[in-house]
Design an enzyme around this catalytic site. Sequence first.
Site, PDB file in Angstrom:
ATOM      1  CG  ASN A 188     -13.609  -4.456   0.695  1.00  0.00           C
ATOM      2  OD1 ASN A 188     -13.566  -5.684   0.827  1.00  0.00           O
ATOM      3  ND2 ASN A 188     -12.676  -3.651   1.156  1.00  0.00           N
ATOM      4  CE  LYS A 215     -13.421  -2.963   4.498  1.00  0.00           C
ATOM      5  NZ  LYS A 215     -12.989  -1.877   5.360  1.00  0.00           N
ATOM      6  CG  HIS A 263      -8.391  -2.445   1.592  1.00  0.00           C
ATOM      7  ND1 HIS A 263      -8.267  -2.278   2.949  1.00  0.00           N
ATOM      8  CD2 HIS A 263      -9.581  -1.900   1.244  1.00  0.00           C
ATOM      9  CE1 HIS A 263      -9.346  -1.660   3.402  1.00  0.00           C
ATOM     10  NE2 HIS A 263     -10.155  -1.418   2.389  1.00  0.00           N
ATOM     11  CD  GLU A 316      -9.703  -3.030   6.275  1.00  0.00           C
ATOM     12  OE1 GLU A 316     -10.118  -4.022   5.641  1.00  0.00           O
ATOM     13  OE2 GLU A 316     -10.445  -2.096   6.635  1.00  0.00           O
ATOM     14  CD  GLU A 329     -10.949   2.113   0.134  1.00  0.00           C
ATOM     15  OE1 GLU A 329     -12.175   1.962   0.090  1.00  0.00           O
ATOM     16  OE2 GLU A 329     -10.184   1.262   0.603  1.00  0.00           O
ATOM     17  N   GLY A 345     -14.148   2.664   7.839  1.00  0.00           N
ATOM     18  CA  GLY A 345     -14.797   2.000   8.963  1.00  0.00           C
ATOM     19  C   GLY A 345     -14.923   2.866  10.199  1.00  0.00           C
ATOM     20  CB  SER A 399     -17.232   6.389   6.437  1.00  0.00           C
ATOM     21  OG  SER A 399     -16.485   5.707   7.434  1.00  0.00           O
TER      22      SER A 399
HETATM   23  P1  PGA Z   1     -15.940   1.408   4.844  1.00  0.00           P
HETATM   24  O1  PGA Z   1     -14.747   0.627   4.115  1.00  0.00           O
HETATM   25  O2  PGA Z   1     -16.949   1.747   3.787  1.00  0.00           O
HETATM   26  O3  PGA Z   1     -16.480   0.426   5.867  1.00  0.00           O
HETATM   27  O4  PGA Z   1     -15.356   2.627   5.474  1.00  0.00           O
HETATM   28  C1  PGA Z   1     -14.302   0.999   2.845  1.00  0.00           C
HETATM   29  C2  PGA Z   1     -13.146   0.117   2.446  1.00  0.00           C
HETATM   30  O5  PGA Z   1     -12.322  -0.205   3.302  1.00  0.00           O
HETATM   31  O6  PGA Z   1     -13.029  -0.295   1.269  1.00  0.00           O
END
Ligand code: PGA
Length: 251
Positions: A12, A14, A96, A98, A168, A174, A213
């Site tokens: 991903n 982003k 997601h 976000e 998640e 993140g 992460s």
């Molecule tokens: P991350 O994000 O690996 O940077 O924690 C995962 C995600 O949001 O899909």
Amino acid sequence: MMNRRTSLVAANWKMNGSRASGLAWLEAFAPRRAALTCEVVVCAPSVYLAALSAAAAKGIDIGAQDVSEREPGAFTGDVAATMLVEVGCHWVIVGHSERRQLHGEGDAVVAAKAEAALKAGLRPIVCVGETLAEREAGQTQAVVARQLDAVLDRVGAAALARGALAYEPVWAIGTGRTATPAQAQEVHSELRARVAARDSGTAAALRLLYGGSVKPANAAELFAQADIDGGLIGGASLVVDDFASICAAAR
Ligand code: PGA
């Protein structure tokens, strides 16, 4: 019993990178692909999808990060599922955190997006996960169950299994603070049981991805859990070597 689900690892990206960096990533990753046994999906910013799908080597599927729940029409800024298919996408992330948090997407919208994706032939990666406050209040199971049920009620279990379900935890995205393998496995097994209550055959086949992460250093331990069938990888997916190591940990 042996787990016969093929692992799936999705990048991903982003809102990162450029057309040039995305193409360079694909070129660098292509020679690493043959040695991997998992399925690989790269979810990129929508404006780069056409170029990336034209350039992607065999065995690397391209996915979008969001899709409109609507049919084409007067919806400024939105992208329809049929348009994503047209530019070579096979997958799309829906729900997601976000998008849930920054764009106010609720369970009903997420379910409608999953349905729109499936209708167009896209495989949805449906994301669920609790916030830190929800975890600390002991609500993890209730929150992910509610998020999952909204999608199951709308599309059914068998359709969901054409895509994948990603757990998640919002507090792990993140932040560098990953769920422990045991914490992740606990939620994954609850999610699988919830799908099994509707359709046990589908539940056994459904890929459950962990995200939050995931790094080369923790991937193998996470992927070794009985109900973790791969990952959704944010930050670490931007670095080809890191993403390839994570994929190699998924068998
Ligand atoms: P991350 O994000 O690996 O940077 O924690 C995962 C995600 O949001 O899909």
